[in-house]
Design a protein around this motif. Structure first.
Motif, mmCIF file in Angstrom:
data_model
loop_
_atom_site.group_PDB
_atom_site.id
_atom_site.type_symbol
_atom_site.label_atom_id
_atom_site.label_comp_id
_atom_site.label_asym_id
_atom_site.label_seq_id
_atom_site.Cartn_x
_atom_site.Cartn_y
_atom_site.Cartn_z
ATOM 1 N N ASP A 1 28.855 42.710 43.543
ATOM 2 C CA ASP A 1 28.011 43.318 44.569
ATOM 3 C C ASP A 1 26.600 43.617 44.057
ATOM 4 N N TRP A 2 26.407 43.604 42.746
ATOM 5 C CA TRP A 2 25.133 44.003 42.160
ATOM 6 C C TRP A 2 24.155 42.840 42.149
ATOM 7 N N LEU B 1 24.692 47.066 33.090
ATOM 8 C CA LEU B 1 23.420 47.181 33.804
ATOM 9 C C LEU B 1 22.249 47.257 32.841
ATOM 10 N N THR C 1 31.226 50.003 44.221
ATOM 11 C CA THR C 1 30.821 48.594 44.169
ATOM 12 C C THR C 1 31.435 47.897 42.968
ATOM 13 N N ILE D 1 16.209 46.297 46.335
ATOM 14 C CA ILE D 1 17.636 46.626 46.238
ATOM 15 C C ILE D 1 17.936 47.795 47.170
ATOM 16 N N ARG E 1 21.635 43.313 36.429
ATOM 17 C CA ARG E 1 22.729 43.022 35.483
ATOM 18 C C ARG E 1 22.160 42.655 34.113
ATOM 19 N N THR F 1 23.313 50.688 47.178
ATOM 20 C CA THR F 1 23.947 49.869 46.143
ATOM 21 C C THR F 1 23.558 50.335 44.751
ATOM 22 N N ALA F 2 22.271 50.573 44.521
ATOM 23 C CA ALA F 2 21.802 50.969 43.191
ATOM 24 C C ALA F 2 20.536 51.799 43.310
ATOM 25 N N VAL G 1 24.759 52.347 39.741
ATOM 26 C CA VAL G 1 25.297 51.620 40.897
ATOM 27 C C VAL G 1 26.318 52.485 41.621
#
Length: 110
Positions: free
Chosen positions: A102-103, A39, A98, A77, A108, A81-82, A94
């Protein structure tokens, strides 16, 4: 801060489930979030506070709340999820359940 770091260092003990996995985690609205080397370090774009979250550190007895922080929603987002965090444990986190697929691409590391 020293006590926090010592608590995190305790994860290197004999508890196999925790060994080598001592990065702080964030728990927000019942979801545990993890920092992942894949990430980005800072959120891409604006963030807004969405609530208080627990900072979890690992100890010889498992994950324990070691502090509080403000969870930040990353624009565009879903906060399930994050999220982002500033302060003692800054970064993008995150949801633990997940997968990289999924990100969103924006969080990323490239």
């Amino acid at each position: 801060m020293v006590a926090t770091l010592m608590g995190l260092a305790a994860c290197g003990g004999d508890n196999g489930a925790l060994s080598g996995d001592c990065h702080a985690r964030i728990r927000f609205q019942g979801v545990t979030f993890v920092d992942n080397g894949g990430l980005v370090d800072t959120p891409p774009g604006p963030t807004s506070p969405v609530g208080e979250a627990d900072i979890l550190g690992c100890t010889e007895n498992g994950w324990k709340v070691i502090g509080q922080t403000t969870a930040l929603k990353i624009e565009g987002i879903d906060a399930k999820t994050a999220i982002a965090v500033k302060g003692d444990f800054p970064g993008v986190y995150v949801a633990e359940e997940t997968r990289p697929d999924d990100w969103p691409d924006t969080i990323r590391r490239r």
